[in-house]
Design an enzyme around this catalytic site. Structure first.
Site, PDB file in Angstrom:
ATOM      1  N   CYS A 262       0.839  -1.202   0.000  1.00 60.56           N
ATOM      2  CA  CYS A 262       0.000   0.000   0.000  1.00 60.56           C
ATOM      3  C   CYS A 262       0.874   1.251   0.000  1.00 60.56           C
ATOM      4  O   CYS A 262       0.535   2.262  -0.621  1.00 60.56           O
ATOM      5  CB  CYS A 262      -0.900   0.030   1.231  1.00 60.56           C
ATOM      6  SG  CYS A 262      -2.168  -1.239   1.320  1.00 60.56           S
TER       7      CYS A 262
ATOM      8  N   CYS B 148      23.590   0.692  -0.226  1.00 59.07           N
ATOM      9  CA  CYS B 148      24.555   1.320   0.673  1.00 59.07           C
ATOM     10  C   CYS B 148      25.957   1.280   0.094  1.00 59.07           C
ATOM     11  O   CYS B 148      26.769   2.180   0.340  1.00 59.07           O
ATOM     12  CB  CYS B 148      24.514   0.624   2.037  1.00 59.07           C
ATOM     13  SG  CYS B 148      22.989   0.927   2.958  1.00 59.07           S
TER      14      CYS B 148
END
Length: 247
Positions: A170, A182
């Site tokens: 959602c 990263c």
């Protein structure tokens, strides 16, 4: 070491007490991803006296992990993260049973693993795995504590479709075509450590019934030390949880 001595500083909290400590002892969590998020989360959950931790990862400890993945030691470079994590967590608390599931887990294995615990922590770093974990938690009707961090930015959300809140899909209906890692963008150790620690805190609060973080996205800028909390609206047409909510 007696349980009273080990957990005395949290048992004395009136919100926890002896009964709350027993709740933690009877509880279990699945941590998927034993990197910068999963390692501090595992340390704090084991330290708090969670009765059972199920760990899943497929990687090996690398020297570049050590500045932020604080569970590991230099002598463990090259070892399986599962083996290294189990060694350190059992050294911390023998009361906490450590189980390992070598990853990556397929969809069926994810659902089975989620059904076998009280709460799931998503400590991974890619959208495909995050979406798979979310689907498994929706299917298993188990709460999901999702963390993310890169550069100086962190995010945390608790999803629990069994309580009719939004799910991860959602919030992020479509994964981006490209996703920074990263390795490419960088990460400061205490930033990802803070998010992982907050994941452990969210799990403890959830298990103990302290407050309600479900359906809220926490966004943190470590450079300015400012944060926001945003409600996550449930998407009735969500392809993952929409049918579930319609029942």
């Amino acid at each position: 070491m007696s349980s009273l001595a080990r957990y005395s500083r949290q048992v004395v909290l009136r919100e926890i007490g002896v009964n709350g400590q027993q709740v933690l002892r009877d509880s279990s969590a699945l941590i998927i991803g034993l990197g910068g998020l999963g390692t501090p989360a595992a340390l704090y959950l084991a330290g708090a006296g969670l009765g059972r931790l199920v760990l899943s990862d497929f990687d090996r400890v690398a020297a570049s992990n050590l500045h932020r993945q604080i569970l590991y030691r230099q002598a463990q470079v090259g070892e399986s993260k599962l083996d290294a994590a189990r060694e350190q967590l059992e050294a911390l608390n023998t009361d906490c049973r450590i189980e390992c599931r070598k990853g990556p887990l397929d969809d069926a294995a994810l659902v089975a693993a989620a059904r076998d615990v009280d709460v799931v922590l998503d400590c991974t770093d890619n959208f495909a795995t995050r979406f798979a974990i979310n689907r498994a938690c929706v299917t298993a009707r188990k709460p999901l504590v999702s963390g993310a961090a890169i550069r100086f930015d962190g995010q945390l959300a608790v999803f629990d479709t069994a309580r009719a809140t939004a799910c991860y899909a959602c919030l992020y209906p479509v994964a981006g075509e490209s996703q920074e890692t990263c390795e490419e963008a960088g990460i400061l150790g205490p930033v990802v450590g803070t998010v992982g620690t907050r994941q452990a805190l969210a799990v403890l609060k959830l298990l103990l019934g302290l407050g309600d973080d479900r359906g809220v996205l926490w966004i943190w800028d470590a450079l300015t030390d400012t944060s926001r909390r945003l409600s996550i609206p449930r998407d009735p047409s969500c392809p993952v949880c929409g049918t579930l909510h319609a029942r």
